[in-house]
Scaffold this motif. Sequence first.
Motif, mmCIF file in Angstrom:
data_model
loop_
_atom_site.group_PDB
_atom_site.id
_atom_site.type_symbol
_atom_site.label_atom_id
_atom_site.label_comp_id
_atom_site.label_asym_id
_atom_site.label_seq_id
_atom_site.Cartn_x
_atom_site.Cartn_y
_atom_site.Cartn_z
ATOM 1 N N ARG A 76 0.872 -1.183 0.000
ATOM 2 C CA ARG A 76 0.000 0.000 0.000
ATOM 3 C C ARG A 76 0.907 1.230 0.000
ATOM 4 N NH1 ARG A 76 -4.965 0.227 2.879
ATOM 5 N NH2 ARG A 76 -3.938 1.686 4.280
ATOM 6 N N ILE A 117 -4.203 6.337 -1.092
ATOM 7 C CA ILE A 117 -3.627 5.020 -0.831
ATOM 8 C C ILE A 117 -4.131 4.051 -1.894
ATOM 9 C CG2 ILE A 117 -3.512 3.089 0.796
ATOM 10 C CD1 ILE A 117 -4.010 5.201 3.036
ATOM 11 N N HIS A 118 -3.195 3.274 -2.450
ATOM 12 C CA HIS A 118 -3.567 2.300 -3.472
ATOM 13 C C HIS A 118 -2.505 1.204 -3.543
ATOM 14 C CE1 HIS A 118 -0.775 4.964 -5.492
ATOM 15 N NE2 HIS A 118 -0.522 3.959 -6.315
#
Length: 147
Positions: A76, A117-118
């Motif tokens: 993340r 966030i990814h």
Amino acid sequence: MIKASREDVVKRLNVRSSSARLAMLLAVALLAGDHIASAQQPAIQRKVLLQQDLNFPTLQMVTTLVEIPVGGREVRHTHPGVLGIYVLEGTISVEHEGRPATTYKAGDSLHIDADKIHFGINVGNVPVKLVATLVAEKGKPLNTPVP
């Protein structure tokens, strides 16, 4: 990780019988083999293709070729700017803060919002190859891991 020779392990444990010594050596070899196997997991590869200052005094553009192995998963993370992605090969599932998880295949494109966030996961049976272009403020880290 503490390193010790097989002989040191056997001596420290004061193992006298050959069958007990053989069992101890096999246990040490298995543990070492497990560590080596986990260390050999294929990693995500990144190659910067272009890093260029833009004609805006504080911005830069960075284009990267990314390869995620089968079953691979990014940590993340966030970026300090907008990221555009084009999938060259494979299938990737992307989880992006504030959006539903979405799967993309070769020929698809997407964008990642700044500071969201990814992470991506290769959900196919071939390595994922993609081109990622980030436009962000110069001097900032290109990505920041998030717990």
